[in-house]
Design an enzyme around this catalytic site. Sequence first.
Site, PDB file in Angstrom:
ATOM      1  N   ASP A  67      16.496  38.679  24.507  1.00  0.00           N
ATOM      2  CA  ASP A  67      17.300  38.824  25.723  1.00  0.00           C
ATOM      3  C   ASP A  67      17.117  37.650  26.670  1.00  0.00           C
ATOM      4  OD1 ASP A  67      14.674  39.468  26.365  1.00  0.00           O
ATOM      5  OD2 ASP A  67      15.089  41.585  26.716  1.00  0.00           O
ATOM      6  N   ASN A 136      10.157  52.716  31.276  1.00  0.00           N
ATOM      7  CA  ASN A 136      11.212  53.727  31.103  1.00  0.00           C
ATOM      8  C   ASN A 136      11.618  53.876  29.630  1.00  0.00           C
ATOM      9  OD1 ASN A 136      12.579  51.366  30.657  1.00  0.00           O
ATOM     10  ND2 ASN A 136      14.104  51.639  32.291  1.00  0.00           N
ATOM     11  N   HIS A 138      12.552  51.372  27.645  1.00  0.00           N
ATOM     12  CA  HIS A 138      13.524  50.388  27.139  1.00  0.00           C
ATOM     13  C   HIS A 138      12.899  49.480  26.090  1.00  0.00           C
ATOM     14  CE1 HIS A 138      12.704  47.185  30.545  1.00  0.00           C
ATOM     15  NE2 HIS A 138      11.885  47.026  29.545  1.00  0.00           N
ATOM     16  N   GLU A 143      18.389  49.853  28.240  1.00  0.00           N
ATOM     17  CA  GLU A 143      17.861  50.834  29.183  1.00  0.00           C
ATOM     18  C   GLU A 143      18.247  52.249  28.741  1.00  0.00           C
ATOM     19  OE1 GLU A 143      15.833  49.614  31.230  1.00  0.00           O
ATOM     20  OE2 GLU A 143      16.667  48.229  32.703  1.00  0.00           O
TER      21      GLU A 143
END
Length: 242
Positions: A67, A136, A138, A143
């Site tokens: 990313d 979280n 991810h 996400e």
Amino acid sequence: MNIYTFKDEEGFVQTAANQITSLLNANPYAKLGLATGSTPVGLYNKLIEMHRQGLVSFANATTYNLDEYVGLPKDHAESYRTFMNEKLFNHIDINKEQTHIPNGNAEDLEDECRSYDRMLEQNGPIDIQLLGIGHNGHIAFNEPAESLTSGTHITTLQAKTREANARFFPSIDDVPTHAITMGVGSIMKARQIMMLIRGEDKAEIAKRALTGPVSTDCPASLLQCHPNVIVLLDQGAGRYFK
Ligand code: PGA
């Protein structure tokens, strides 16, 4: 899934490094999927050390990063291109032309996503994909959501992710709001996945991702469906796996 917990940092990084160096020593043309964030820094230091000792060469390897932030100049101190150059590429014998990171400054970002997928499709599969995990759940910048995108796409970063990454920027307002990320489908195509999880603050999400229900609410849980995953946890993150 093969899950290992390490009492000491040295065992953790050496085991991770051995996975990569033994692959490269068996196949110098291996395709490596790389990740950013603080988790892989120890591994990258170990790879640099092993390269300096003549134990591994990256001369024929190709790398693909997961990313990149949207809108940060390539040479910005916090761009993932800068991160990879400084933490790994500048210190090993890799051909930089063979290192790929999505371009978060492309004029046409949708086109950049399609090109990245085309390249992965033509050159893949990735032999080993390195992954961290967000608080979280991810993976890369996929996400938690009701549904996940398979291919490379533009994503809006959740508040929790921006807060976690604010430590690298002067203030939270400087953290980009969007990123370009490989999708879960592309990640799952890797022949092998190596997930690294460090720190007590990741213990709960590690338990949820590795033993909880497989759900898009926790993107990392999808790795339970991949046939060849190795997970390395340090003592803090591995609290539930002793
Ligand atoms: P970290 O990030 O290694 O900096 O904790 C991991 C991630 O958010 O995927």
